[in-house]
Design an enzyme around this catalytic site. Sequence first.
Site, short mmCIF file in Angstrom:
data_model
loop_
_atom_site.label_atom_id
_atom_site.label_comp_id
_atom_site.label_asym_id
_atom_site.label_seq_id
_atom_site.Cartn_x
_atom_site.Cartn_y
_atom_site.Cartn_z
N TYR A 172 2.83 7.50 0.57
CA TYR A 172 3.76 8.10 -0.39
C TYR A 172 3.02 8.74 -1.55
O TYR A 172 3.60 9.30 -2.45
CB TYR A 172 4.71 7.04 -0.95
CG TYR A 172 5.22 6.06 0.06
CD1 TYR A 172 4.86 4.73 -0.04
CD2 TYR A 172 6.04 6.45 1.09
CE1 TYR A 172 5.31 3.80 0.89
CE2 TYR A 172 6.51 5.53 2.02
CZ TYR A 172 6.14 4.20 1.92
OH TYR A 172 6.60 3.29 2.82
N SER A 173 1.69 8.65 -1.56
CA SER A 173 0.92 9.00 -2.75
C SER A 173 1.00 10.48 -3.09
O SER A 173 0.99 11.33 -2.20
CB SER A 173 -0.54 8.61 -2.57
OG SER A 173 -1.31 9.05 -3.65
N PRO B 71 0.81 -1.22 0.00
CA PRO B 71 0.00 0.00 0.00
C PRO B 71 0.84 1.27 0.00
O PRO B 71 1.84 1.37 0.72
CB PRO B 71 -0.82 -0.13 1.29
CG PRO B 71 -0.99 -1.60 1.44
CD PRO B 71 0.33 -2.20 0.99
N CYS B 72 0.40 2.22 -0.79
CA CYS B 72 1.23 3.39 -1.08
C CYS B 72 0.64 4.69 -0.56
O CYS B 72 1.10 5.76 -0.90
CB CYS B 72 1.43 3.52 -2.59
SG CYS B 72 -0.12 3.74 -3.50
N GLN B 73 -0.41 4.65 0.27
CA GLN B 73 -1.07 5.89 0.66
C GLN B 73 -0.13 6.90 1.27
O GLN B 73 -0.26 8.10 1.07
CB GLN B 73 -2.21 5.59 1.65
CG GLN B 73 -3.45 5.03 1.00
CD GLN B 73 -3.40 3.53 0.85
OE1 GLN B 73 -2.33 2.93 0.83
NE2 GLN B 73 -4.55 2.90 0.73
#
Length: 607
Positions: free
Chosen positions: A97-98, A93-95
């Site tokens: 770094y989004s 999951p990249c939230q």
Amino acid sequence: MRIKMAELFAGVGGFREAVEHSSLKNHFEVSWSNQWEPSESAKHGDLQNANKVYIAKFGKDGHYTGDIHLITDSEKKLPKDIADIQMLVGGFPCQDYSVAKPKNSAKGIRGPKGVLWWSIERILRDVRPNYVLLENVDRLINSPSANRGRDFAVILKGLDSLGYIIEWRIVNAADYGFAQKRRRIFILAYQKDSPAGKKIGATKINADEAIDSKGLMAQGLPCRPASEKTSFDLGVYGSDNELGAKYKAPKGKSPFLNAGFVINGTAWTKVVKALPPKKTIFLGQILLNPEKDTMPANSGIFRLSTDALPKWAYAKGRKNEPRRKAITVANFLKSKLGITVPAKAAKQLPIDLKMDTAFDFTFNDMTVSVSLAREEINYRIAVALNLKGATFDRPNAITRSQIEQAQSSKDIWGKVETGALAIATDRAFSLLGLKGKELLGQVSAKIRPQVVKAVVELTKKEKPIEFSSSDKSLQVDRDTLAATTFAYGYKEGGLPFPDRVNGPGRTIITSEGGASVSRFKHVICETCASGKGQHKTGADCVKGGKLRRLYPEELERMNGFSAGHSKTCRELKISDGKRAFFMGNALVVDVVRNIMESLSKAAFSRG
């Protein structure tokens, strides 16, 4: 014998799509997988939307639908299906770094989603599979904002300490001929004594060769160098403070570039560019064909109504305009009325009080709407009067007497008009898409009379209006509200409207579904897409009236998902919004396939 894989954070199975719908299935099999969506935690894992799709496509065997922490954070041994794997893959999951978040609010690897890296690390530490392939947003190499590159360094050091050689590459899928401009970072790690590692002689090749040509990434995604390499020791740090100090980079830049290679604690990095692909796929080529394909039963909701076109044009267009925070207005009203005022009413009050004025400005046969805010004029008055504490980013409490004082002096009022002219010229110039000092001067000269008139409109005394909410009312005038609020300049570049079908599409984001107007949703011209006619400009497309958003299956095709995936979603009656959400979170399957084909050749080659 096939390589057993674990697919973590599987979503609807992007990595598995790459394997099972190609010859890769002869060399790889997913024996364990996991998907858990925290936003759907009220549901049993099997009933979460992504899991329903994954299970329907690939079966329930080996698919764990619970929170991964329940397996990796415990003191218990890992399940046997995980302990037997030779490869781990996942788009963790990249939230945190989004790019959807402001840079200075990104929490980085210590945030609630980023810590899932440690679930990956636990499995790698206990199992030591030969191969690892991870995907994330490209911004990972710059995380967090205070210590650029720190989080990526933690990941690289973790892999390195477990004996892996690591390659990474930031890839724009469109650069390799695929139908979407999706930039993601891929991290490929392999044990030094793995078949693939031995085949390419990973311990013997130099860093330039590994990055440019002989590494597994370079073989799957051919590239050429575009800068000299740099290197540094990843090091060992006793605390977060020590690590943070290492990555307190000058000018806020990460030391990591778009490609790199790590071995024995040393990281080499450089800029590379993709070699031109042999074949390119454009957006127009993946669209559904009414004469051959089954169109969505509710396809009408994807068409843009005539009434909605101005809203879409505004959302997609360039912006340079004043905006104010409704909360500031709401707080003012609450202080006077003693009640909380609905946000909608707070937004409407500045409109009713004519806090902004707009005028059409034409230059070289192009016309744009230029706006100015009363608060911006207040600031110019404060500056012209040399008032103490004048500031552009907080309210300037200018009184009616101060306005009249400024107007009584030609020199002072001239400074106010000049300040307003600078704002309006900048707005007109950027909205027109112009460049060059000569044109800037021409715009300034031509727009001046309209600015002078606008300043008069914004500063003249207006009658107060009655504001009512919850049976309470208040007399509010423009001077009073402008003394307690402030407007800030908002700039935004324009996007094609409609999207060009003779090139790759833009990045799919999770909010692509749904009926609301959004600058980020794809809109195409059906006439141009059909090939039966071509409009010269986007404006001609709009006049033609045949504009629509992309269908869910087209979004799935943009990511390279199979027709079987689309069929499964239809059979499960997954909503259009959820299907778009899946694709916003997904990866471009063909990029993964290219990397894994390179790995497969090295791992199974007998030469």
